[in-house]
Each structure stands twice: as structure tokens, then as C-alpha cells.
Design an enzyme around this catalytic site. Structure first.
Site, PDB file in Angstrom:
ATOM      1  CG  ASP A 148       1.116 -52.044 141.625  1.00 16.37           C
ATOM      2  OD1 ASP A 148       0.525 -51.257 142.360  1.00 16.37           O
ATOM      3  OD2 ASP A 148       2.262 -52.442 141.843  1.00 16.37           O
ATOM      4  CD  GLU A 183       2.745 -45.639 148.268  1.00 17.82           C
ATOM      5  OE1 GLU A 183       3.933 -45.990 148.407  1.00 17.82           O
ATOM      6  OE2 GLU A 183       1.810 -46.437 148.080  1.00 17.82           O
ATOM      7  CE  LYS A 186       7.332 -45.092 146.918  1.00 17.14           C
ATOM      8  NZ  LYS A 186       6.582 -45.877 147.884  1.00 17.14           N
ATOM      9  CD  GLN A 187       3.756 -43.712 141.668  1.00 14.33           C
ATOM     10  OE1 GLN A 187       3.972 -44.644 142.424  1.00 14.33           O
ATOM     11  NE2 GLN A 187       3.155 -43.861 140.515  1.00 14.33           N
ATOM     12  CE1 TYR A 223       4.990 -53.192 148.961  1.00 13.10           C
ATOM     13  CE2 TYR A 223       6.245 -53.702 147.005  1.00 13.10           C
ATOM     14  CZ  TYR A 223       5.936 -52.841 148.039  1.00 13.10           C
ATOM     15  OH  TYR A 223       6.568 -51.635 148.130  1.00 13.10           O
ATOM     16  CD  GLN A 224       0.805 -58.226 152.903  1.00 15.73           C
ATOM     17  OE1 GLN A 224       0.937 -57.045 152.656  1.00 15.73           O
ATOM     18  NE2 GLN A 224      -0.121 -58.697 153.718  1.00 15.73           N
TER      19      GLN A 224
HETATM   20  O1  IFM Z   1       1.299 -49.916 144.445  1.00 17.47           O
HETATM   21  C1  IFM Z   1       2.638 -49.636 144.646  1.00 17.47           C
HETATM   22  C2  IFM Z   1       2.750 -48.246 145.223  1.00 17.47           C
HETATM   23  O2  IFM Z   1       2.237 -47.304 144.318  1.00 17.47           O
HETATM   24  C3  IFM Z   1       4.185 -47.913 145.524  1.00 17.47           C
HETATM   25  N1  IFM Z   1       4.746 -48.898 146.430  1.00 17.47           N
HETATM   26  C4  IFM Z   1       4.673 -50.235 145.898  1.00 17.47           C
HETATM   27  C5  IFM Z   1       3.250 -50.644 145.590  1.00 17.47           C
HETATM   28  C6  IFM Z   1       3.227 -52.040 144.990  1.00 17.47           C
HETATM   29  O3  IFM Z   1       3.894 -52.073 143.775  1.00 17.47           O
END
Ligand code: IFM
Length: 769
Positions: free
Chosen positions: A339, A480, A595-596, A332-333
């Protein structure tokens, strides 16, 4: 042995590993890591190399390797590298015999420790005792104390210096390098491939004990190592102390000079003094941040572990983002996502507002990047980057996942349809403002962000004339798996919230700070008509309401019409376990599996939902949620508390808090991408669960509220808060809540508890039974 059973937690402050398990090497490297928000140094062994994922990830070093689409933080050469040989046999946990093994993370003091007895294949024995830390007193500094005792007479060789052979997920970052020796120090100057950032790694070493019989220095590519030989008798002990500095020119003008001076100063002070200065800073952190749990040692250690990880991931020396994997690796760079505002900011806002201020100021500093993104995509105002590094320009590539069945890249629209990120930034700014009442911040920075986001919204919403309402079409909510949806509940509610805050700030500025408003309006191209537009959109924006009968809010238009199946059943449809579940052809796309859960996320963040609505939505969405995101369990725990489902809340607390320590995350690989490392949002989420969930803390307009529900086994829960410029100590027991205001506070604070409202004076305590 699994990770959980291999850990000992007797002290409540230490995580102790009693046997080494090579299969857990990647995970334990993250779990035992040290860091200070400037750099994260994985908890690996000194003799290890890139093969064992040693890493030192440094913030503010974003760069693209040649030919790569990924801008990521650099993993810099390993200045702590140290290898011991006994009669030419190389000490390694992979050969010979290791006994009395002990690896610990001392979270109280920010120390990584290792002890072991090693017998070489030829039978020579040595005892090792190592301690290291990433200084909290000087963020450029890594410090090591490497002691060994000869258990038999032998020739010992120490090879130590800087190992230049580093791994990098998306290619080589260093285009040029130069090794050097100066005044007994060894060093490396590097220049990155894309932006020519100059990074210096300098190492200084001193030997405590007998002097070596010979010493040489060897340069090999980017590696520069010294070799010391010692003839040692049985029982003789020796210590190598190392001070390493990592400095780059995005922060200081002359990195090499600064690095050399840092190491020289460090060596002069010596290990014990450096350690003392470092631990004093940790003491100061815990004084405000610790959460003390009596009655459940496992919960205690899990909470502290997550607070520790959340803290070392957070830059406190500059306005820089918290990476989604912190500084544990390059996944995630090293960049901020939503978040940061929704999971990590609350803990800092309510314990260390000065750190929170840096995080919200970071969003102001990156406003130009957000404006560039909006413009590029044809909007006005500020559309914040889904993945945000130094400048705020979008770092997220168009193609993230791969279809593992066909090998084709998947066009994910996180970077252009996940528009809620801008509204989340507003949410964060308001969270900080509510807790601190730092109106100066709003005047200097916050207002501009709020206004630019409001302008973005103006250009992004659609007016439906036949329905006389505004809608938001073609978006992705936090869930997502469902891309390209209309009227996502989370996005629409947050949008209204963001517009209302922009209007509120505009009015207050107009009434109280007209001159300041004039200055701001020179930067933001808006006038009174723009504010009217914000007001109109806020009042006519369509909000998916709770259904009259079921009380459930539909996550997006048409969601209830999708196939209703549970995640377990759905999983059976996978052809390959690594398949991506979402857009465009994933197994979840045409189903209600999430997913959430966006509505749960919404209910965790915004008020105004009745108890019935909370319960109904929790009960509806929870069984349909796959928790494919590490962000999901903590939000479920929080809303389960609000819905008074306390057992469920505890289950999700355990799930969220063990994601890293017990390696409970299911998703190391998803859609062909490696997603390992520390889950920083989950770590911040643990604070939310305990303080906002179990203690029921809430910020009201004029005070603070508690609604405690102590988990069954816990005898007490104590923590500190910093709100409305007051420092408060909170203690929750099964039958009472005590709040104490520190003597240093300058004013009273209003406390809400059930139907009682009390004013708490400085140095007073109030007990609620
Ligand atoms: O921001 C989150 C996203 O909601 C779900 N995939 C991972 C990202 C980074 O934690």
C-alpha cells in the site's frame, strides 16, 4: 441515524457531528482522531477508557505480547484522561442528559473539539468546551484545553492524569511499569514485554480560574490520577490545561528526561502558544497539499478528510513505515504493506518530496530484513516483507484468517508467495526518482535496493526450456482470493519493470559514477554477468498479452477457465457471512470473482496500454470484482478515468473516499479477523483519483501532462504539485486548465496538454483551452 446524515460539512474544513450515536463509537473514534505521524490519538472523549476504545498508538514501538505471534505497535496509557463530577455524579454521555452536542474535527488546524451541555441525573447542569491536538510542532506532545462552566452552583471534582488501563488486540505489551511524581508532574515509565523498549508518558496540568479547595494524587497500578475539588457558583468557569509527552528509547536515549522537559516547556508556553505553533505547521502542510473543489461541498470535505488521514498516519520525523491502518489502531500491526508505495507514496512524492524521501529511505534501511527473508526462504537478494515494521523482517504470521465454519486457522501464503512486494518497492523508488531526479538518493540508497531485488528475481523465476521463456510460478497477485497461481499478469509486468530499472541504473552508474558503483558492489554480490542475467530475464520473461480479439489480459494462467459468476451471485453461496472467500476452500477460489483486479491495478500503475485495451480490460474485470479490499475502489476510479468511463470513475471515487467517514467499508470482520480503523491506502488513493484521474496528471520523462475531465457538478479543481524541483499551481475548470509556476522556481518545466507542448517559466501561467 447513519453516519453520513449525522455529519455537517458547511465549512469545507470541518467535520461536525451534531448528535452522539453510541453504536458508531468505534468508527467515530477513528474518524475524529488527531495525530502527527508519531502518535495517533483516537477522537474519543476525555472521560472514556479502554471500554470505549480510547487509544494512543505510537510508531516505532513494535513488540510482541508474551505468547503472541503478533508484533504490533503499543497502545500507551492515556495521558489526556479527564473525568468531571458534579456533586459526585460522573459526567457521561451515557447517563443524564446531553444537549447542544457538538463534536468536530478541524482538519485545517488539526484540532479535535467537543462542546455539550450536560444535565446530571439529579438535575445539575454544566457546559463543557474541550479542544485537543497532537502537536505537529513537537511530535511527542499531546495538548488539551478542558473548560467547563457551572450552570448551577455545585461542587465540581476533576479527576485527571494518566489512565494506565489500555486495550491491546493481541495481548499485554507492558511487562514492567513505574509511576512517579516529579515537580508537580505525574508520570509513568513502562517497559515492553519482548524488546524491553522503555516508554515514558508524562503529564502536566494547570488550572486557569479559581484554585481548587483540595488536591490529591492517587497511584493505582499503572494509573496515576490527581483529584481537584472546586466549589463553583452559577456562571463560574474553569479551565484545565494539560500537556502530555510520550517518548520511547527507540528514538531518544532518556525518554523520561525528555518527556519531563517536553511537558515543562509546554506548560511554560501555555495552551495558546502551543496551539499557534501547531496550527502554523498545519498551515504549511495544507499550503502544499490542499485540493480545493468548488461546486461540490461533499466532495470537498471527503477529499480533505482523506488527505488529513493520510498525513497524520505518516511518520515525518524518521524513516518509518506508514501502517495500513495508520496509527488509528493496532490492526495490521502498524506496519507497511505494498500500500505504501502504490497508494500513499504518490501524494507525498508530488507534494512533499522530503516526506517521500523518508518513505523510500525506509525501504533502504530495511534492506537487511528483506535479505534475511530471502535467505530464509532459499532465495538471493531482497524479498521484502509483506508486513514490514522497523527492521524489515517479515511480521506477517503464517496463519491470518480462520475458517469460521470449523474454527481452524487458515495458512495464508501472503508472506511467502506475494512476491510482488519487492517489485513494488522498486516501483516506489522509481516514482520518487522520476519526480525529483534525486540521483544522489539512487547512488546512496536506491541502487542497492534495485540490485538486490533484481537478484531476488533471478533466484525466483523459472526458465521453461521448451518455450524459451522465463515464467513466475506459485505466486499471489494483489488479488488475494487466488493463491498459488502461475504467471500472474501484475507480478510478471512489475518484475520486468523492476529488472529494467536495475539495468538502467547499473549502466548509468557504470558510465557516470564508476567509483560509487564500486562501493555499491562491495555490498551487493553482483558483477557484469548478473546484469546480463537481469537483461536476459527482462527480455525473455513471459508477459500475458492482451488477447488479439477481446484485448483482455488473462490475470493468471488458467483464469479464463474458472467458473464465470458475478460477486452478487457468488455471495449467496456463503454459509456464514464472516467466511473468508479465498484460499484454500473459500467460495471465490474456483471462480473468476476477484478481491481486487490485478490487471486493473497494473493498468493504473504502468503505461503502454492502448485506449482499447484499457476499456476492454476495465469492462471485463469490473463486473467480476468484489472489492473485498479497500484498495480496490480507488484503482477502479483511476482506470475508469483512463478508460474515459467518467460516471463510473465518480461512483468509485465516492466509494473510496467514504470508506471511513461514512463507515462504508463492508469488511470490519473477515475470516474471523477484526479489520477496523482508518484505511490509509484508500485515503492516499483519493489523491490519486483526483489528481491523476480527474486532472489526468502524469509524469513524463521530460515534463508533466494533464488530461482533465472535471466531474459534472464540480466547477473547479485546484491543487499544487512539486515536480522536477518546481512548484506548480494547477487549476481545472470545465473549459480550461491553468498551470502557474511559482516565482521561486529556478527553471522552466515542460507541459503536455492534448497536442500542445509548452515551456512554463517561473512566475508565468499558461492557459489551455
Ligand atoms: O495490502 C493490503 C492487501 O492488498 C489487501 N489486504 C489488506 C492489506 C493492507 O491494506
Amino acid at each position: 441515524m447513519d453516519l453520513k446524515n449525522n455529519l455537517r460539512t458547511e465549512t469545507g474544513w470541518k467535520i461536525i457531528e451534531k448528535s452522539f450515536n453510541p453504536e458508531q463509537l468505534v468508527t467515530t473514534g477513528s474518524n475524529f482522531m488527531i495525530g502527527n505521524g508519531y502518535m495517533g490519538y483516537r477522537g474519543t472523549f476525555e472521560e472514556w477508557t479502554a471500554k470505549e476504545y480510547t487509544a494512543c498508538i505510537v510508531t516505532d514501538t513494535w513488540d510482541k505480547a508474551e505468547g503472541s505471534k503478533w508484533s504490533e505497535l503499543c497502545n500507551v496509557p492515556n495521558g489526556l484522561f479527564t473525568q468531571l463530577f458534579i456533586d459526585d455524579e460522573r459526567l457521561s454521555v451515557f447517563s443524564g442528559q446531553t444537549a447542544a452536542y457538538y463534536r468536530a474535527l478541524d482538519m485545517k488546524n488539526g484540532l479535535n473539539q467537543r462542546q455539550m451541555r450536560w444535565t446530571s441525573p439529579k438535575g445539575k447542569k454544566v457546559h463543557l468546551n474541550v479542544e485537543k491536538f497532537a502537536s505537529l510542532d513537537n511530535h511527542h506532545q499531546l495538548v488539551l484545553n478542558y473548560s467547563f462552566k457551572a450552570l448551577q452552583s455545585a461542587t465540581f471534582t476533576l479527576v485527571t492524569g494518566i489512565d494506565g488501563d489500555v486495550w491491546s488486540i493481541n495481548g499485554e505489551h507492558f511487562a514492567n511499569h513505574n509511576t512517579f511524581e516529579q515537580d508537580g508532574l505525574v508520570g509513568l515509565e513502562l517497559e515492553t514485554a519482548e524488546l524491553a523498549t522503555k516508554i515514558s508518558v508524562v503529564e502536566g496540568a494547570s488550572i486557569v480560574g479559581k484554585p481548587p479547595t483540595a488536591e490529591t494524587v492517587n497511584h493505582d497500578g499503572r494509573t496515576i490520577l490527581r483529584k481537584y475539588h472546586f466549589e463553583m457558583d452559577e456562571g463560574e468557569e474553569l479551565t484545565l490545561q494539560k500537556v502530555v509527552a510520550v517518548v520511547h528509547d527507540n528514538e531518544v536515549q532518556h525518554p523520561k528526561k525528555t518527556a519531563i522537559a517536553t511537558v515543562q516547556k509546554g506548560l511554560k508556553k501555555g495552551y495558546d502558544t502551543l496551539k499557534q505553533e501547531h496550527t502554523k505547521n498545519w498551515e504549511a502542510f495544507w499550503k502544499k497539499s490542499d485540493i480545493d473543489i468548488e461546486g461540490n461541498l461533499e466532495a470537498q470535505i471527503l477529499v480533505r478528510f482523506n488527505l488529513y488521514q493520510a498525513f497524520i498516519a505518516t511518520p515525518t520525523h524518521a524513516n518509518l513505515p506508514i501502517g495500513a491502518r495508520g496509527l488509528s489502531c493496532q490492526v495490521y500491526q502498524g506496519a507497511a504493506f505494498w500500500d505504501q508505495e502504490t497508494f500513499n507514496l504518490p501524494m507525498f512524492t508530488y507534494t512533499h518530496p522530503e516526506i517521500a524521501k523518508r518513505l523510500v529511505a525506509y525501504r533502504y534501511d530495511t534492506l537487511p530484513g528483506a535479505k534475511r527473508k530471502a535467505k530464509r526462504l532459499g532465495y538471493y537478494g531482497a524479498f521484502y516483507a509483506w508486513t514490514s515494521g522497523k527492521t524489515g523482517d517479515e511480521l506477517f504470521p503464517d496463519y491470518f484468517f480462520t475458517d469460521v465454519l470449523t474454527g481452524r486457522p487458515i495458512r495464508n501464503h501472503f508472506n511467502c508467495w506475494q512476491i510482488h512486494i519487492s517489485q513494488d518497492v522498486v516501483y516506489g523508488i522509481w516514482l520518487y526518482y522520476k519526480a525529483t531526479r534525486d540521483w544522489d538518493f539512487i547512488i546512496e540508497m536506491g541502487a542497492e535496493v534495485l540490485f538486490e531485488v533484481a537478484q531476488f528475481i533471478v533466484s525466483r523465476v523459472h526458465f521453461k526450456k521448451d518455450k524459451n521463456r522465463y515464467e513466475i510460478i506459485r505466486v499471489l497477485g494483489p488479488d488475494e482470493y487466488h493463491e498459488n497461481v502461475d504467471n500472474n499478469a501484475y507480478t510478471n509486468y512489475l518484475t520486468k519493470y523492476a529488472l529494467e530499472k536495475a539495468c538502467e541504473v547499473f549502466e548509468k552508474l557504470r558510465d557516470e559514477n564508476a567509483r560509487e558503483l564500486e562501493r555499491i558492489l562491495k555490498n551487493v554480490a553482483i558483477d557484469q554477468d548478473s546484469v546480463k542475467a537481469w537483461e536476459e530475464i527482462a527480455s525473455l520473461l513471459y508477459l500475458p498479452e492482451p488477447d488479439e480479439n477481446t484485448k483482455v489480459i488473462e490475470q493468471f494462467d488458467g483464469y479464463f477457465g474458472l467458473e464465470d459468476i458475478n460477486p452478487k451471485q457468488l455471495r449467496k453461496r456463503l454459509i456464514d457471512p464472516g467466511e473468508y472467500w479465498g484460499w484454500p476452500n473459500g467460495i471465490a477460489v474456483n471462480t473468476q470473482v476477484l478481491k481486487q483486479a490485478d490487471v486493473i491495478q497494473l493498468m493504473a500503475m504502468l503505461d503502454g496500454f492502448t485506449d482499447n485495451q484499457l476499456t476492454a480490460n476495465y469492462d471485463y474485470y469490473e463486473p467480476r470484482t468484489e472489492h473485498g479490499s479497500s484498495l480496490s475502489p480507488s484503482v477502479h476510479a483511476l482506470v475508469a478515468c483512463k478508460a474515459k468511463h467518467y460516471e463510473e470513475a465518480y461512483r468509485y471515487f465516492m466509494e473510496s473516499s467514504t470508506i471511513d467517514l461514512y463507515n462504508a467499508s463492508k469488511k470490519v470482520m473477515s475470516g474471523g479477523s477484526f479489520l477496523g480503523g482508518i484505511h490509509t491506502a484508500a485515503a492516499g488513493g483519493v489523491w490519486l483519483i483526483v489528481v491523476e484521474g480527474f486532472a489526468g496528471f502524469k509524469m513524463y520523462k521530460d515534463g508533466i501532462r494533464f488530461r482533465p475531465a472535471l466531474p459534472e457538478e464540480w466547477q473547479s479543481l485546484s491543487f499544487k504539485l512539486h515536480v522536477l524541483s518546481c512548484q506548480i499551481e494547477v487549476s481545472v475548470k470545465t473549459d480550461c486548465l491553468t498551470v502557474h509556476s511559482l516565482a521561486a522556481n529556478k527553471k522552466e518545466i515542460k507541459i503536455y496538454f492534448e497536442d500542445r507542448i509548452e515551456m512554463l517559466k517561473p512566475s508565468d501561467s499558461i492557459q489551455f483551452i
